[in-house]
Design an enzyme around this catalytic site. Structure first.
Site: not given
Length: 497
Positions: A295, A325, A479
């Site tokens: 992750e 990201e 998450d």
């Protein structure tokens, strides 16, 4: 001529009469008189379901758990306690006066904190900084925890992923990370923490929130956001990584989830270069038949991100990341669309698809002769999610990507299930498989809310997100998305990665 026209008019009037009494009028009649056939099966516009209703209903019907489910998942290695508090209120309680803003890469004092907080508050921007003075930070942390209205949450990607996985009662979850007494108390009872991971003091991350329009002295926030800071040496050095890998032999997981690499960025190049080599060595010690999901999280150092791209991605099976990201990964390694400064609005599906394919081709196993392990990327942005997989390795992808979107839609609103009245569809209804030619024009069907396309031996599954109109808490949403996607994912064969 006029007789034929009159007949058509009469037939149309008759059709309208019968249509009011029976909305199930055969389509052949409508076609005969060239009246349009509407999308809704009832052909009654006033009773048509909204796109949000159709998508939510389709999710419930189509999301199914895989045939073979995980029974043991090991997660590591960043964990902490998030203390969420009013930024202005806390600084006032610390007897700090308002003034002018000034950014600091590292915070050394209350004055540095005040200046950095004001700097980002006046821009309405989020930021995260390291606080160097341990004693001063602990004093501020105590004041934050005791401040009226302060809220304590489980924090850290690994701990948040563990919490989500633990909502499935048949799944045994191991969490390895710096777990102090308060965090241990807050964790789900189903989560197993190795004794070597327990420590006397919790790692606290202080989250100073401010509202849109909030004022402090001459400063006014243009929008709501937060300023985060910590003195988190354990997570910053990934000190639990070796303990995590050592614990896998006894726990015998079927899946490993790894996070926290981004925390090392603040240690400086000399330190993170050495520690990253040790991390790669530790990850390589994990049994080859156990898939590893990495992750990712927000980073700003291109050299560090490029090192992760080159050294870590090829030795993991799966990664999870968001639009910031993804673009930064491409910029750091000079990939597709690296010239984009930032996404404008909803990220273009074709551009996202290009970067995902490039990652899998550069660092993944799109070539059967490649020694790389990467075969899966779970991408999430506010309006839609994409699951990109190399053919032959993963199953149940449609359910997995829909499950991730469903949890994003519900959790952002603070709910256990999707509330149609509180969400809205923001995904594009038409898009392309690539930004470049040749490319395929694609569309989104709310009744079957997964659009699938292939590029070489990579398959892409896209589903929309029903975006919460008034989100209550977005920390940890990525998450939860990745955890849910993994729960619904299945390895096609138990082959070594």
């Amino acid at each position: 001529m006029w007789r034929k026209a009159s007949a058509v008019v009469l037939l149309a009037l008759a059709a309208g009469y019968f249509y009011q009494g029976s909305p199930e009028l055969p389509e052949q009649i409508l076609q005969y008189i060239n009246l349009p056939v509407f999308w809704s099966s009832s052909h009654n516009l006033s009773s048509q379901k909204s796109g949000e209703q159709v998508i939510s209903a389709a999710w419930e019907a189509l999301i199914t758990l895989p045939t073979r489910q995980w029974s043991k998942v090991a997660v590591g290695v960043n964990a902490c306690v998030d203390v969420v508090v009013s930024g202005v209120g806390l600084l006032q309680a610390l007897a700090v006066d308002p003034g002018t803003g000034l950014d600091h890469e590292v915070l050394h004092s209350k004055e540095d904190l005040r200046e950095a907080f004001i700097h980002y508050m006046e821009h309405g921007a989020a930021a995260e900084r390291f606080f160097s003075d341990k004693e001063v930070f602990q004093m501020i942390a105590r004041a934050a925890a005791e401040y009226p209205g302060a809220k304590l949450y489980v924090g850290g990607n690994a701990a948040l992923i563990s919490q989500k996985l633990a909502t499935y009662p048949d799944l045994m979850v191991l969490l390895c990370g710096p777990v102090g007494p308060k965090l241990h108390e807050m964790l789900d009872e189903q989560i197993v923490v190795p004794p070597d991971s327990l420590q006397e003091m919790d790692e606290f991350h202080l989250i100073l929130e401010y509202k849109a329009g909030e004022k402090w002295g001459p400063t006014q926030a243009p929008q709501a956001n937060r300023f985060i800071f910590s003195h988190d040496v354990s997570n910053g050095e990934m000190s639990s990584l070796e303990i995590f890998v050592a614990s896998l032999e006894e726990f015998q997981p079927e899946l490993v989830v790894l996070s926290g690499l981004h925390m090392m960025e603040g240690q400086g190049k000399e330190l993170w270069e050495e520690r990253l080599k040790e991390a790669v060595s530790a990850i390589a010690d994990i049994r080859k038949d156990i898939p590893i999901h990495l992750e990712l999280a927000s980073m700003t150092n291109k050299d560090y991100m490029n090192s992760i791209m080159q050294e870590v991605l090829p030795i993991v099976s799966s990664i999870g990341l968001n639009e910031q990201e993804l673009l930064f990964l491409s910029q750091a390694s000079e990939g597709p669309h690296a010239d984009l400064g930032a996404w404008k609005g909803v990220p273009d599906v074709g551009q996202v698809s290009d970067i995902l394919l490039w990652i899998l081709e550069q660092q993944g196993r799109t070539d059967p002769l490649s020694e790389a392990d990467l075969t899966r990327i779970h991408f999430h942005t506010l309006a839609y999610h994409i699951l990109a997989t190399v053919e032959g390795y993963w199953a149940n992808e449609a359910a997995a990507v829909m499950a991730g979107a469903r949890v994003a839609s519900s959790q952002a609103c603070g709910l256990q299930s999707v509330d149609i009245g509180k969400v809205e569809l923001k995904a594009p209804l038409e898009f392309h498989s690539s930004y470049f030619e040749p490319r395929e024009k694609l569309s989104l069907n709310p009744a079957e809310p997964v659009t699938v396309w292939r590029r070489g031996n990579v398959t892409f599954h896209l589903t929309p997100v029903l975006v919460c109109k008034q989100p209550l808490r977005t920390v940890g949403l990525g998450d939860a998305i990745s955890a849910e996607g993994l729960i619904y994912s299945e390895l096609k064969t138990q082959q070594p990665f």
